[in-house]
Design an enzyme around this catalytic site. Structure first.
Site, PDB file in Angstrom:
ATOM      1  N   GLY A  10       7.321  -4.772   9.214  1.00  0.00           N
ATOM      2  CA  GLY A  10       8.442  -4.628  10.138  1.00  0.00           C
ATOM      3  C   GLY A  10       8.226  -5.348  11.458  1.00  0.00           C
ATOM      4  O   GLY A  10       9.174  -5.881  12.043  1.00  0.00           O
ATOM      5  N   ASP A  11       6.983  -5.396  11.926  1.00  0.00           N
ATOM      6  CA  ASP A  11       6.659  -6.116  13.150  1.00  0.00           C
ATOM      7  C   ASP A  11       7.024  -7.595  12.998  1.00  0.00           C
ATOM      8  O   ASP A  11       7.649  -8.184  13.888  1.00  0.00           O
ATOM      9  CB  ASP A  11       5.169  -5.950  13.466  1.00  0.00           C
ATOM     10  CG  ASP A  11       4.733  -6.752  14.675  1.00  0.00           C
ATOM     11  OD1 ASP A  11       5.304  -6.542  15.768  1.00  0.00           O
ATOM     12  OD2 ASP A  11       3.821  -7.579  14.539  1.00  0.00           O
ATOM     13  N   ALA A  12       6.662  -8.172  11.871  1.00  0.00           N
ATOM     14  CA  ALA A  12       6.968  -9.591  11.628  1.00  0.00           C
ATOM     15  C   ALA A  12       8.472  -9.816  11.487  1.00  0.00           C
ATOM     16  O   ALA A  12       9.018 -10.781  12.046  1.00  0.00           O
ATOM     17  CB  ALA A  12       6.241 -10.068  10.380  1.00  0.00           C
TER      18      ALA A  12
END
Length: 117
Positions: A10-12
């Site tokens: 999700g960060d990416a």
């Protein structure tokens, strides 16, 4: 899938979404785009956005959020409070979950939510 792994993905995804949005919405050079993106993707900014989005989460999204938020993390908060860091981890896990499950319409709905408020 583990909540922390979902947050990793999700960060990416969130970073790419913000970078793309910045690149298409303003005429800044790469260095300035990077600075503006960093302000949006840092834990404190994600925690602020999450507070607006949380009431919109489905039961399933809320369960993913809470599982990741409450999980033991291998790293510590750097430029945010522990609470903000935990909230951002949960937020990123929801983004990762939606991406992995192919719920792109819902992902776009949530990530576009910031503009409509």
């Amino acid at each position: 899938m583990n909540g922390i792994v979902l947050a990793f993905i999700g960060d990416a995804v969130y970073s790419l979404y913000v970078r793309e949005k910045m690149a298409f919405s303003c005429d800044a050079k790469a260095g300035e785009l990077n600075r503006m993106t960093a302000e949006k993707v840092k834990a404190a900014a994600q925690a602020d956005l999450l507070e607006k989005l949380l009431p919109e989460f489905t039961e399933e999204e809320l369960a993913v959020y809470k599982r990741a938020r409450n999980s033991k993390k291998g790293t510590k908060a750097k430029s945010s409070t522990v609470a903000q860091y935990n909230m951002s981890t949960g937020f990123e896990a929801v983004i990762g979950y939606l991406y992995i499950t192919g719920a792109t319409e819902r992902l776009n709905e949530l990530l576009g939510f910031e503009e409509t408020r």
